[in-house]
Design a protein around this motif. Structure first.
Motif, PDB file in Angstrom:
ATOM      1  N   LEU A 350       0.837  -1.186   0.000  1.00 26.81           N
ATOM      2  CA  LEU A 350       0.000   0.000   0.000  1.00 26.81           C
ATOM      3  C   LEU A 350       0.893   1.265   0.000  1.00 26.81           C
ATOM      4  O   LEU A 350       0.650   2.218  -0.725  1.00 26.81           O
ATOM      5  N   ARG A 351       1.916   1.191   0.810  1.00 29.71           N
ATOM      6  CA  ARG A 351       2.816   2.341   0.834  1.00 29.71           C
ATOM      7  C   ARG A 351       3.455   2.535  -0.532  1.00 29.71           C
ATOM      8  O   ARG A 351       3.652   3.657  -0.986  1.00 29.71           O
ATOM      9  N   ALA A 352       3.767   1.406  -1.174  1.00 26.06           N
ATOM     10  CA  ALA A 352       4.421   1.513  -2.488  1.00 26.06           C
ATOM     11  C   ALA A 352       3.516   2.200  -3.493  1.00 26.06           C
ATOM     12  O   ALA A 352       3.918   3.125  -4.200  1.00 26.06           O
ATOM     13  N   VAL A 353       2.244   1.730  -3.542  1.00 28.43           N
ATOM     14  CA  VAL A 353       1.374   2.363  -4.551  1.00 28.43           C
ATOM     15  C   VAL A 353       1.070   3.802  -4.147  1.00 28.43           C
ATOM     16  O   VAL A 353       0.947   4.671  -5.004  1.00 28.43           O
ATOM     17  N   ALA A 354       0.971   4.046  -2.838  1.00 30.41           N
ATOM     18  CA  ALA A 354       0.718   5.428  -2.416  1.00 30.41           C
ATOM     19  C   ALA A 354       1.875   6.326  -2.856  1.00 30.41           C
ATOM     20  O   ALA A 354       1.674   7.429  -3.344  1.00 30.41           O
ATOM     21  N   VAL A 355       3.091   5.796  -2.648  1.00 27.72           N
ATOM     22  CA  VAL A 355       4.238   6.602  -3.062  1.00 27.72           C
ATOM     23  C   VAL A 355       4.209   6.828  -4.571  1.00 27.72           C
ATOM     24  O   VAL A 355       4.525   7.911  -5.056  1.00 27.72           O
ATOM     25  N   GLU A 356       3.811   5.824  -5.316  1.00 25.00           N
ATOM     26  CA  GLU A 356       3.715   6.031  -6.773  1.00 25.00           C
ATOM     27  C   GLU A 356       2.700   7.114  -7.090  1.00 25.00           C
ATOM     28  O   GLU A 356       2.910   7.941  -7.978  1.00 25.00           O
TER      29      GLU A 356
END
Length: 1703
Positions: A350-356
């Motif tokens: 989730l953090r990864a897609v949020a960062v994207e």
């Protein structure tokens, strides 16, 4: 080929017929109805083709019928037939010949097929063709078609599903494209929008056009479906997935944003349906917290679902991107959610897609700006923009701090490299210390043991996501380690890049418009729009803290050069932007970060720490999470490229620089270089850091301030790798360019830069105090560089710049000082050389400003600084000397600011400058500076460090005087102009004009200054300087004195010349008599200069001579000054004191000067002789060039009479003498004054010492006495009129004294002639000359003068006495020169013989002339002469010189020959009575001298001497005896007795036999005999007494002879063979000779004069003589023979004998 062309149509018809035929063939058996329909269709087509021209239109009209056979074919559900039919239908569709009705039928047919699950792919294809080729399908038909596709999407067949999905997407797109096309068609037709009704749940669609309506219905149902509600329009949907729905929503929103923005209906849907939907679907993600154990436990119900979450984020991205303006409030929520998703507690994916997603926002700066405007700048609103940035920052920090699943491997891996890292205690992650080689090259971040690889995620500026695109994944994918970090990193960089470039662009545009505005409205002020600025400032303020925190951490953790470069670029652009916007705190913070990163970890640099504290103390809260600004850790494993010394007061060992430090340093340089204008006060940070780096790298300043790699002074503490070595020149170059670019800074920025450099330099100075560590010269070097490139506006920075450098120049650390001076002097030189506008010659203020620091340097005590200062003066003179103008006083002041304690090299340099000035620049400088030049040259003369410089500077003073002389007119005019101006100023101020020598005109003052300076030099302690200065002073006065006005001469005489004489006299008399040891090294000091006293003597000589010369040459001018007589007296007084000084050189020179002022030219031969003698003694003659009277002088205006002037100067009232007598009166007074001086000098110098000889103080030298006496004759010429007997006596005393002075033994070889030469010394000649002058004057003078004759005789006779009795000089012991070996006696008496003899000759001559003068007779001169001559006559052979008695005799004879007649004449007067006894004694003393002749007297000499005796006897016989009646009786008696004595042979016992007959003075005896006999037997005998004397004499003589003969005969017998003793033989021979002489005499005399007694005695001798015949001696025999011979005359007695006998 288009579908409507005839060929296409023909082809279509053919194809259709073929299809129908095929269909009929297929259905022939099983489906006859179909067959029939097909065949009728063929007919129908043919008919249409035949009847219609527009075949396609006709076909479309009848399409229902045309399609019918195919639809029926599909109904058979036979695969083959169905396929054929679908193909045919598609062909029709593609030619757009399907009507709306037909389309409906087709859809219905397809629906059936779908429900039966037949030909699913063909179906989809057909639907797609139908919907894409035309727009006939609307409304329900359309919805049915769409539903059909949806349903096919959810079949069991994967291929079908995927195809259906693609078809749905395309269909949805087609629906919206139709709407867009419809809008295009209606563009420009303004419709009256229907009134908007209340906000109902479903808005009425009646306002929309058909295609729009379809789109609206479709979109609305998609929302329903995603929300899991029943669709309104898409009837027949059986199932639907959220993921698919979200994808469709996203694609519509993304592809057709215009639709939503232009149509309120759609906007409404967006607000009312989409946003709530998204928020609702987000809820599981929001609530979810990833617990520490959640990874292992079964998932809770509300677990976030990756596919939906990811799609939601995509939708949100689109919404924000396109509809932000519509959905301000909703976006605020979305963004806040997004920020929350970055939270550490959320799942990794989730953090990864949020960062994207965040990354997607970050590449849109305009969007970010809108956020800032809409949220951050509104009150009571979330600070969304700030939160996004801070969230990114915290996110990055959390990745380092919280070990997440991705890092577990790294942390739990065995720490293989722990011991090998730079700090052994840190567990090394991968790459630590290079333990895992394969990984160590990968780009990564590493911080406190956490190692995160950096993956290439997207191209700069584009947010290409990986996980947001994973639409096919259902399960959350595993995120590779470092992915999130990499994206966050990219996002940060893109954010910075976007914001900065956007704001920069807008700033540039604003600047441009400002420039245009100023061009068009030059008179108005440009006012920038404030709104934009506020937004920019808010954006920066909101984001800088988060950015800085994140970037600093990343920079510290970065191990990759590119990453580091990017981070630094971001920090740099931020710093620059903050600077442009004037945001000081953030600007300084970013700069501090770069600075810190440039320096080694934990490097103590106060500037940075104070700054960082103020920033890091603010922690920024982001939704309850703190973002700390993390200070750099020292544990990053970087390649070490340099080891060096830290620049700090306490030595701390070494520090290490890594490649990253160098990289940061380059960024720092870049920042300063490109953005210097916005740095302002943070220049301090930048420069401080650069200074430290430069120091650690060991760069040292070179010429011009550029830094070059150099070795550190402290030894090899700086270690550089080759990598950094190649970088150094580049760094050094950039450093230089950085300061060069300061020329493009505006004035304020430039001041910031200068201030920063100054305070840096102050710190460096502080640090360099009290230790001899090499100081940091960075600041000084850079101040220099900055100054040099900003020459065109140097005025604005000159004062702070030079003021500081002057402080540096006073620093105790030599290296520091040296650079301060280097910088300062380079700046001054450059400033003067620069082509200013206006040029310096017209900008006097600037020139003085530039030169002033040079002058200030003179106050610095350090020699090295002064050296630098003077070298630069030299260079300035060489390059800009011609243009100095008003700067001259400053420059001269610098040159002249020398002191004795400064060492000789300094003085030498300063002197080179002065020489240059004097040789090249006198004509170009203002005349008012000439006096300064004189002062300066004088001060060089007075310095005592370097003798040669003192001497050369005196030469310069001569050159200067020459220049004054040549340019006199010009200088006078200029000075007088200046004087007028000054006078005016003084009057205005009410002051008096104050300058030295004031009343004199300015040009004369210049001369007086020069003379005064030379006068000072004339009393310098060093002899060489005095000598040179003296010569120069007198030469200048002589050569150029004519330029002076008459009153000025008064000052020259009294203030310059006499003052100088006084000083010299005082110094000379008090000078030290200690011997000076030879000067240092090999210099030998001549004995004539080996005491200070002797050296001062030379000065005294020179000065006196100089003054005398001036008095002599300028007499006519000086006499017109009123107080000439006083001056003359003073001068004579000086001459007298010098003449009486106890120094031969001074005293002699004083007399020379005396001669000169009396205008006596010394006879050449004497002066030569004196000079030679002096030279031989080692006293160099005083050399002063003969000075010609100077050239054209000023006309002397005689404005007032002598008396007025006398009155003026003396203040005395005097009676004026008659005009004609003026000069005569003055003259005789002057001469008598001179005589008094001469007399005093003579008396003092010739007075013999009275004390005992040990205390012998001083004996004047011969040349001195000579000179003294030589003055008299000339002096006498002027005073003879009143010269009295008294004066003559004084003179005599002096002459006598002078001649008596002995001569020192070391000088005697040069002055004394060898003893055999009869030569006079010059002194003796001078004495005689003086007397000669006198007697000549008396001779021609009046009778009254003749009384002086006797005095002169007396004086001369005294001198004559010297021949036998040299004078004594006090009690000084002298040795006679003949036996003085030169070193035995201190004093040698002169050879007075020649002098006495010459005096004697003079006496005789003079007597010859004056014998008859009354005074001569009265004063008994002749008696005195005889009395004086008695001494040499008496001494005879004992005289010091044999010539003396011979001369005495001849003189006596001459004098008597003149004087006796006079004496006889005056016999009666009794004036000569006393003379006769004197004369008798003189004869007696001479003829019967007590002295014996010397042994070595030759026979010839003896004979000559005998002849002289004979001459005397002859004089007696001719001049005296014949006049016996005039002569006293006793005198005659004495003479007779003398002759008697002479006629008896006297003998000396020492003659050899051979000489005996000669030495017996036979001739003399004969003459005496003869004279005696002549007068004894003469008939004229006047008195019986005389005859008696003669007879007595004879009988004595004969008797004596008889005795001798008898004794001889007896002895001869007794002795037998033995010879008799010599004396006896001699005696007998002498007796025999006497007998023969007597016989001769008797023979010559008349017989009657001879007494009978005598005859008897003579005859009685005969027998005795005969007895002697037996003697054996041959000598006796020959003498006997002679004696017997004359007896033959007596053989017969004369006839008269009887008569006589009888009588």
């Amino acid at each position: 080929m288009s579908t409507s062309s005839p060929e296409a149509v023909k082809k279509l018809l053919e194809n259709m017929q073929t299809d129908l035929r095929s269909l009929s063939m297929e259905c022939k058996k099983k489906f006859p109805p179909v067959k029939e329909a097909a065949e009728s269709g063929i007919v129908k087509i043919k008919t249409i083709a035949a009847r219609n021209t527009d075949i396609l239109a006709a076909l479309k009209e009848n399409s229902s019928e045309v399609v019918q056979p195919f639809l029926m074919g599909c109904g058979t559900k036979e695969p083959k037939i169905t396929q054929l039919c679908l193909a045919a239908i598609q062909r029709l569709m593609s030619h757009e010949v399907v009507s709306e009705a037909a389309a409906g039928n087709i859809i219905n047919m397809l629906w059936q097929l779908m429900e039966n699950g037949l030909e699913e792919l063909k179906l989809l294809q057909t639907v797609l063709v139908l919907l894409t080729t035309n727009t006939v399908v609307h409304d329900e038909v359309l919805s049915k078609a769409i539903v059909l596709c949806f349903r096919l999407h959810f079949t069991k067949d994967n291929i079908t599903n995927n195809t259906a999905a693609a078809t749905v997407r395309q269909v949805v797109t087609v629906v919206f494209e139709r709407m867009v096309a419809e809008d295009e068609r209606f563009k420009g037709i303004v419709e009256q929008p229907p009134p908007v009704q209340g906000n109902t749940n479903r808005r009425s669609v009646s306002t929309l056009r058909p295609s729009a309506k379809d789109a609206y219905m479709l979109f609305q149902d998609l929302c329903q479906l995603v929300n899991a509600d029943a669709p309104y329009w898409l009837v027949g949907m059986t199932e639907m997935t959220r993921t698919f729905g979200l994808e469709l929503l996203e694609s519509v929103l993304n592809d057709f944003p215009g639709v939503f923005l232009q149509h309120q209906e759609f906007s409404f849907l967006l607000k009312e349906r989409v946003c709530p939907l998204v928020i609702k679907l987000f809820s599981p993600n929001i609530k979810f917290r990833q617990g520490s154990t959640s990874a292992a436990c079964p998932a809770p119900v509300e677990k976030p679902y990756f596919p939906i979450c990811m799609r939601l984020l995509r939708v949100v991205s689109v919404l924000i991107k396109h509809f932000y303006s519509l959905l301000v409030t909703e976006c605020e929520i979305f963004l806040s959610l997004l920020v929350k998703f970055l939270d550490g507690e959320k799942p990794q994916w989730l953090r990864a897609v949020a960062v994207e997603s965040v990354h997607r926002l970050c590449v849109q700066p305009h969007l970010l700006r809108s956020f800032c405007q809409s949220y951050d700048m509104k009150q009571h609103s979330t600070k969304v923009f700030r939160d996004i940035v801070n969230a990114l920052g915290s996110f990055i920090q959390s990745l380092f701090i919280v070990p997440n699943a991705g890092n577990v491997a790294a942390i739990n891996a065995p720490a293989g490299g722990s011991g090998t890292g730079p700090q052994g205690s840190v567990p090394g992650g991968p790459g630590a210390g290079g333990s895992s080689g394969s990984l160590s090259t990968q780009a990564a971040f590493e911080y406190r043991g956490t190692w995160i690889p950096l993956l290439p995620v997207s191209v700069q500026g584009s947010a290409k996501a990986t996980y947001l695109e994973m639409l096919d994944k259902v399960e959350p994918p595993s995120i590779p380690e470092g992915y999130a970090m990499s994206v966050a990193f990219s996002a940060l960089l893109d954010l910075v890049r976007g914001i900065t470039s956007m704001i920069e662009r807008e700033l540039s545009a604003e600047d441009q418009s400002a420039a245009e505005f100023r061009e068009t409205h030059p008179d108005q002020e440009w006012e920038p729009p404030t709104g934009a600025h506020l937004v920019w400032e808010e954006m920066v303020s909101a984001c800088w803290c988060g950015l800085l925190a994140a970037l600093s951490l990343l920079l510290d953790a970065s191990t990759d050069e590119t990453a580091t470069e990017n981070i630094l670029k971001a920090e740099l652009t931020m710093a620059s932007l903050c600077g442009r916007l004037g945001l000081v705190t953030p600007r300084d913070a970013f700069i501090t970060a770069i600075c810190k990163a440039s320096l080694p970890p934990h490097y103590a640099l106060t500037v940075l720490t104070t700054n960082a504290n103020s920033i890091s103390s603010k922690a920024y809260s982001i939704q309850g999470q703190n973002v700390q600004i993390i200070s750099p850790s020292s544990e990053s494993h970087q390649q070490v490229v340099a080891v060096g010394q830290p620049l700090s007061a306490q030595p701390q060992g070494t520090v290490v620089l890594t490649a990253k430090n160098i990289q940061c340093m380059r960024t720092l340089l870049n920042l300063a270089h490109c953005h210097g204008a916005v740095l302002g006060s943070s220049w301090q940070l930048v420069l401080a850091t650069l200074q430290h780096l430069v120091w650690i790298l060991g760069l040292k300043p070179a010429v011009g301030g550029a830094l070059k790699p150099g070795r550190a002074v402290e030894g090899p503490s700086t270690v550089l790798t080759t990598a950094v070595m190649t970088d150094l020149p580049v760094i050094s170059n950039i450093l230089s360019r950085l300061f060069e670019s300061s020329q493009y800074l505006d004035d304020v920025s430039l001041h910031h830069l200068i201030n920063a450099l100054c305070s840096l330099s102050l710190e460096a100075m502080e640090m360099a105090y009290g230790n001899n560590k090499e100081p940091s010269l960075f600041a000084v070097a850079k101040l220099l560089e900055t100054g040099l490139v900003n020459m065109d506006r140097i005025e604005i920075l000159w004062r702070p710049l030079t003021g500081h450098l002057l402080e540096v120049c006073q620093h105790p650390n030599a290296r520091m000082r040296e650079w301060g001076a280097e910088a300062l002097t380079s700046l001054i030189k450059a400033g003067l050389a620069y082509k200013h506008d206006p040029p310096l010659s017209q900008n006097q203020r600037l020139q003085l400003l530039l030169l002033n620091p040079l002058k200030e340097l003179s106050n610095v005590l350090h020699a090295d600084i002064r050296q630098k200062q003077l070298e630069s003066v030299l260079q300035i003179l060489q390059s800009q000397g011609d243009g100095l103008g008003p700067g001259w006083p400053l420059v001269l002041g610098v040159i002249g600011a020398i002191r004795n304690d400064q060492g000789e090299s300094l003085i030498r340099t300063a002197f080179q400058c002065l020489q240059l000035v004097v040789t090249d620049f006198l004509p170009t400088m203002p005349c008012t500076c000439l006096q300064i030049v004189v002062e300066v040259a004088g001060s060089f003369g007075l310095q005592n460090q370097e003798l040669n410089i003192s001497l050369t500077s005196i030469g310069l003073l001569w050159n200067i005087s020459d220049y004054f002389f040549q340019r006199g007119e010009v200088i006078t005019q200029e000075l007088e102009r200046e004087e007028e101006a000054l006078q005016k100023q003084a009057q205005e101020r009410g002051e008096t004009l104050n300058r030295p020598f004031h009343p004199a005109p300015p040009f004369d003052c210049l001369w007086l200054c020069l003379y005064a300076k030379l006068g000072e030099l004339c009393v310098d302690p060093r002899p060489a300087v005095r000598k040179s200065a003296g010569q120069t002073l007198f030469s200048t006065i002589a050569a150029h004195g004519t330029l002076l006005q008459q009153p000025t001469w008064h000052i020259v005489v009294w203030k310059v010349l006499f003052h100088l004489l006084d000083c010299v006299r005082t110094s000379s008399t008090t000078a030290d008599k200690e011997k000076i040891e030879s000067g240092g090294g090999n210099i030998l000091i001549h004995h004539s200069r080996d005491t200070a006293e002797k050296q001062w003597a030379e000065t005294w000589v020179l000065t006196l001579a100089g003054v005398a010369r001036i008095f002599n040459t300028r007499r006519y001018l000086l006499q017109q000054l009123g107080d000439f007589f006083e001056a003359w007296e003073v001068l004579l007084n000086h001459i007298q004191s010098a003449a009486l000084s106890k120094n031969n050189e001074v005293s002699l020179a004083a007399l020379k000067s005396f001669q000169e002022i009396l205008q006596i030219v010394t006879p050449v031969k004497d002066s030569d002789r004196a000079g030679d003698a002096l030279a031989a003694m080692g006293v160099p003659p005083v050399l002063i060039d003969p000075l010609s009277a100077s050239g054209p002088g000023r006309p002397l205006v005689r404005s007032d009479s002598l008396v007025e002037r006398l009155t003026r100067y003396n203040g005395a009232e005097m009676q004026a003498p008659p005009p004609g007598e003026e000069s005569a009166l003055e003259d005789s007074a002057l001469w008598w004054s001179a005589w008094n001086t001469w007399y005093k000098t003579g008396t003092e110098s010739t007075r013999p010492p009275t004390g005992p000889t040990e205390k012998l103080s001083f004996i004047p030298s011969q040349p001195y006495l000579t000179a003294l006496i030589q003055i008299f004759p000339a002096l006498y010429q002027h005073i003879k009129a009143n010269f009295s007997m008294e004066d003559l006596k004084k003179l005599g005393v002096i002459l006598h004294g002078a001649v008596s002075v002995p001569i020192s033994s070391d000088a005697s070889p040069f002055i004394l002639p060898s003893y055999t030469e009869a030569v006079l010394t010059s002194l003796q000649e001078a004495v005689l000359t003086a007397l000669d002058v006198l007697q000549k004057a008396i001779c021609v003078g009046p009778d009254s003068l003749q009384v002086m004759y006797p005095a002169i005789f007396e004086q001369l006779l005294r001198f004559v006495e010297f021949s036998c009795k040299p004078p004594t000089y006090g009690r000084v012991e002298t040795k006679h020169v003949a036996n003085a070996k030169y070193n035995q006696a201190e004093w040698v008496a002169l050879n007075y013989v020649p002098f006495a003899e010459r005096s004697l000759e003079v006496v005789v001559d003079l007597y010859h002339k004056t014998a008859c003068h009354k005074a001569v007779i009265n004063e008994k001169v002749l008696q005195n002469i005889i009395k004086t001559l008695r001494m040499p006559l008496g001494l005879k052979y004992s005289c010091p010189s044999e010539s003396t008695w011979k001369l005495a005799v001849s003189s006596l004879l001459k004098a008597l020959s003149i004087g006796l007649p006079v004496a006889r004449q005056h016999a009666s007067s009794g004036k000569f009575h006393t003379m006769w006894p004197e004369l008798a004694n003189a004869f007696e003393d001479f003829l019967f001298t007590k002295s014996t002749p010397p042994d070595n007297l030759s026979i010839q000499e003896f004979q000559k001497n005998e002849a002289i005796d004979v001459e005397v006897v002859q004089l007696i016989s001719t001049e005296i005896l014949p006049f016996a009646n005039f002569i006293p009786k006793d005198f005659v008696g004495q003479i007779m007795a003398m002759l008697n004595r002479g006629s008896i042979h006297s003998q000396s016992p020492s003659f050899t036999e051979a000489e005996i007959d000669v030495r017996m003075r036979e001739e003399f005896s004969k003459v005496c005999f003869e004279t005696l006999l002549q007068f004894s037997f003469s008939n004229k005998v006047s008195t019986p007494q005389e005859g008696y004397i003669s007879r007595m004499a004879l009988s004595v003589l004969l008797k004596r002879s008889q005795d001798v003969l008898r004794r001889y005969v007896d002895d001869e017998r007794l002795s037998g063979r033995c010879p008799l003793p010599r004396q006896q033989v001699t005696e007998i021979i002498f007796v025999l000779k006497a007998i023969s002489t007597l016989m001769d005499s008797l023979k010559k005399t008349q017989p009657e004069n001879v007494d009978s007694n005598t005859w008897a005695q003579v005859i009685a001798l005969y027998p005795t003589l005969v007895e002697c015949i037996t003697c054996s001696s041959s000598e006796v025999s020959s003498a006997l023979k002679e004696a017997l011979g004359p007896f033959k005359d007596f053989m017969q007695p004369p006839i008269s004998r009887v008569q006589n006998g009888e009588s």
